[in-house]
Scaffold this motif. Structure first.
Motif, short mmCIF file in Angstrom:
data_model
loop_
_atom_site.label_atom_id
_atom_site.label_comp_id
_atom_site.label_asym_id
_atom_site.label_seq_id
_atom_site.Cartn_x
_atom_site.Cartn_y
_atom_site.Cartn_z
N THR A 68 43.08 54.40 39.74
CA THR A 68 42.72 52.99 39.81
C THR A 68 42.55 52.44 38.41
O THR A 68 41.83 53.02 37.60
N CYS A 70 41.07 49.27 36.52
CA CYS A 70 40.17 48.13 36.72
C CYS A 70 40.38 47.15 35.57
O CYS A 70 40.30 47.53 34.40
N HIS A 80 36.87 40.93 38.34
CA HIS A 80 37.10 42.37 38.41
C HIS A 80 38.24 42.62 39.40
O HIS A 80 38.04 42.59 40.61
N GLU A 82 40.92 45.25 40.78
CA GLU A 82 41.20 46.67 40.80
C GLU A 82 42.60 46.91 41.34
O GLU A 82 42.93 46.47 42.44
#
Length: 133
Positions: A68, A70, A80, A82
């Motif tokens: 992942t 971010c 934010h 992701e």
């Protein structure tokens, strides 16, 4: 219709397989995330607004070769973002980083971290408050 040229595209993966209705893409000036099948929700972050990148790779993600990335930004709707379970997460993070730096250079933007501008709790320093009075 204007065609966007993408530098990178992928889908959210489950067990390493792209069986998802979540798509990610990177153009020369934006990161895109599109979710959904019947009702589609799209988000984008302008690269010059990116403040920080973070990489998360759990044990399960390592087993399936995904991770992942971010994206932390000053964007109001997607502070934010992701990019979950993407292939080659380290390379994707580096590609985004390089493109962010390029865009900021092109726009002659360099963020300067001001000492004492804000504490971690979001409150202004006493010095800044004294200047206002």
């Amino acid at each position: 219709m204007i065609e966007i040229e993408y530098m990178w595209k992928d889908r959210k993966r489950h067990f390493g397989v792209p069986l998802s209705f979540t798509k990610y893409a990177l153009s020369e000036d934006r990161i895109f995330c599109e979710r959904g099948f019947f009702n589609i929700r799209g988000e984008e972050v302008l690269l010059y607004r990116v403040r920080d990148l973070e990489l998360k790779i759990s044990l399960g993600q390592r087993i399936f070769g995904v991770g992942t990335v971010c994206v932390h930004s000053s964007d109001k709707t997607a502070p934010h973002l992701e990019l979950t379970n993407v292939r080659h997460p380290r390379e994707v993070k580096e590609m985004i980083f390089r493109q962010v730096e390029l865009v900021k250079d092109q726009r002659r933007m360099r963020t300067m971290e001001l000492v004492g501008a804000q504490d971690d709790d979001g409150l202004e320093d006493d010095l800044d408050q004294d200047l206002d009075h």
